[in-house]
Write a protein that holds these residues in place. Sequence first.
Motif, mmCIF file in Angstrom:
data_model
loop_
_atom_site.group_PDB
_atom_site.id
_atom_site.type_symbol
_atom_site.label_atom_id
_atom_site.label_comp_id
_atom_site.label_asym_id
_atom_site.label_seq_id
_atom_site.Cartn_x
_atom_site.Cartn_y
_atom_site.Cartn_z
ATOM 1 N N GLY A 60 -5.358 -0.653 -11.432
ATOM 2 C CA GLY A 60 -4.156 -0.791 -10.638
ATOM 3 C C GLY A 60 -4.152 -2.119 -9.908
ATOM 4 N N VAL A 61 -3.012 -2.760 -9.861
ATOM 5 C CA VAL A 61 -2.872 -4.054 -9.200
ATOM 6 C C VAL A 61 -2.109 -3.906 -7.886
ATOM 7 C CG1 VAL A 61 -1.881 -6.367 -9.374
ATOM 8 C CG2 VAL A 61 -2.950 -5.301 -11.382
ATOM 9 N N ALA A 62 -0.947 -3.250 -7.959
ATOM 10 C CA ALA A 62 -0.121 -3.086 -6.766
ATOM 11 C C ALA A 62 0.807 -1.901 -6.954
ATOM 12 C CB ALA A 62 0.692 -4.347 -6.502
ATOM 13 N N GLY A 63 1.085 -1.192 -5.865
ATOM 14 C CA GLY A 63 1.977 -0.048 -5.913
ATOM 15 C C GLY A 63 3.003 -0.108 -4.805
ATOM 16 N N LEU A 64 4.172 0.447 -5.059
ATOM 17 C CA LEU A 64 5.256 0.447 -4.084
ATOM 18 C C LEU A 64 5.906 1.821 -4.081
ATOM 19 C CD1 LEU A 64 7.266 -1.004 -2.171
ATOM 20 C CD2 LEU A 64 8.530 -1.716 -4.204
ATOM 21 N N ASP A 65 5.796 2.528 -2.961
ATOM 22 C CA ASP A 65 6.437 3.828 -2.837
ATOM 23 C C ASP A 65 7.900 3.660 -2.456
ATOM 24 O OD1 ASP A 65 3.397 5.167 -1.703
ATOM 25 O OD2 ASP A 65 4.521 5.928 -3.421
ATOM 26 N N SER A 66 8.678 4.706 -2.667
ATOM 27 C CA SER A 66 10.114 4.635 -2.393
ATOM 28 C C SER A 66 10.417 4.502 -0.901
ATOM 29 C CB SER A 66 10.831 5.853 -2.981
ATOM 30 O OG SER A 66 10.186 7.052 -2.604
ATOM 31 N N ASP A 67 9.423 4.752 -0.045
ATOM 32 C CA ASP A 67 9.640 4.550 1.402
ATOM 33 C C ASP A 67 9.315 3.122 1.819
ATOM 34 O OD1 ASP A 67 6.539 5.995 2.781
ATOM 35 O OD2 ASP A 67 6.901 4.453 1.264
ATOM 36 N N GLY A 68 8.937 2.290 0.847
ATOM 37 C CA GLY A 68 8.664 0.893 1.128
ATOM 38 C C GLY A 68 7.210 0.543 1.350
ATOM 39 N N SER A 69 6.344 1.528 1.424
ATOM 40 C CA SER A 69 4.924 1.237 1.646
ATOM 41 C C SER A 69 4.288 0.665 0.386
ATOM 42 C CB SER A 69 4.178 2.491 2.090
ATOM 43 O OG SER A 69 4.300 3.498 1.117
ATOM 44 N N THR A 70 3.340 -0.240 0.580
ATOM 45 C CA THR A 70 2.704 -0.927 -0.542
ATOM 46 C C THR A 70 1.192 -0.750 -0.510
ATOM 47 O OG1 THR A 70 2.612 -2.990 0.724
ATOM 48 C CG2 THR A 70 4.517 -2.665 -0.713
ATOM 49 N N THR A 71 0.605 -0.869 -1.673
ATOM 50 C CA THR A 71 -0.845 -0.804 -1.848
ATOM 51 C C THR A 71 -1.251 -1.894 -2.824
ATOM 52 O OG1 THR A 71 -0.775 1.604 -1.591
ATOM 53 C CG2 THR A 71 -2.794 0.679 -2.478
ATOM 54 N N TYR A 72 -2.354 -2.573 -2.506
ATOM 55 C CA TYR A 72 -2.833 -3.652 -3.375
ATOM 56 C C TYR A 72 -4.315 -3.470 -3.678
ATOM 57 C CZ TYR A 72 1.453 -6.184 -2.233
ATOM 58 O OH TYR A 72 2.769 -6.553 -2.083
ATOM 59 N N ALA A 73 -4.686 -3.889 -4.884
ATOM 60 C CA ALA A 73 -6.101 -3.968 -5.202
ATOM 61 C C ALA A 73 -6.718 -5.093 -4.378
ATOM 62 C CB ALA A 73 -6.289 -4.250 -6.691
ATOM 63 N N ASP A 74 -7.970 -4.925 -3.981
ATOM 64 C CA ASP A 74 -8.635 -5.940 -3.162
ATOM 65 C C ASP A 74 -8.631 -7.300 -3.854
ATOM 66 O OD1 ASP A 74 -11.205 -3.700 -1.845
ATOM 67 O OD2 ASP A 74 -9.153 -4.109 -1.179
ATOM 68 N N SER A 75 -8.724 -7.304 -5.159
ATOM 69 C CA SER A 75 -8.832 -8.561 -5.902
ATOM 70 C C SER A 75 -7.562 -9.402 -5.857
ATOM 71 C CB SER A 75 -9.200 -8.270 -7.357
ATOM 72 O OG SER A 75 -8.224 -7.432 -7.961
ATOM 73 N N VAL A 76 -6.440 -8.791 -5.476
ATOM 74 C CA VAL A 76 -5.171 -9.543 -5.475
ATOM 75 C C VAL A 76 -4.532 -9.640 -4.098
ATOM 76 C CG1 VAL A 76 -4.770 -8.820 -7.856
ATOM 77 C CG2 VAL A 76 -3.646 -7.585 -5.987
ATOM 78 N N LYS A 77 -5.131 -9.015 -3.104
ATOM 79 C CA LYS A 77 -4.554 -9.051 -1.752
ATOM 80 C C LYS A 77 -4.413 -10.483 -1.277
ATOM 81 C CE LYS A 77 -5.950 -4.554 0.054
ATOM 82 N NZ LYS A 77 -6.864 -3.837 0.976
#
Length: 123
Positions: free
Chosen positions: A46-63
């Motif tokens: 996984g590289v990055a995720g975006l929930d429908s409420d706007g929250s995001t998640t990133y892999a440490d390698s790409v932050k």
Amino acid sequence: VQLVESGGGSVQSGGSLRRSCADSGSTHSSFCMAWFRQAPGQMREGVAGLDSDGSTTYADSVKGRFTISQDNNKRMLYLQMNNLKPEDTAMYYCAHSVNWCDPKLGDYRMDYWGKGILVTISS
């Protein structure tokens, strides 16, 4: 749900690329959109995720280097990739889940996948 990616290509180390993904057919009010990648001989991550409420998640390698975003209609997903490194070379996939993103960006929650586009970073 159909996912169609665009924006792959080749750049030199330190350069930038923008990936796009057209999401058609989704009618769910809550969902997760995410980017994954798979380098030759390696597992998909996984590289990055975006929930429908706007929250995001990133892999440490790409932050700090990659940014995931959507247009206002939530029909286009983007991945802005800056300061690219040779180790970012991989097939990049857009994915859609009818559930929330996995906090660790596991791919098991994703229900729909794009076909992927190759991104190549030369040193």
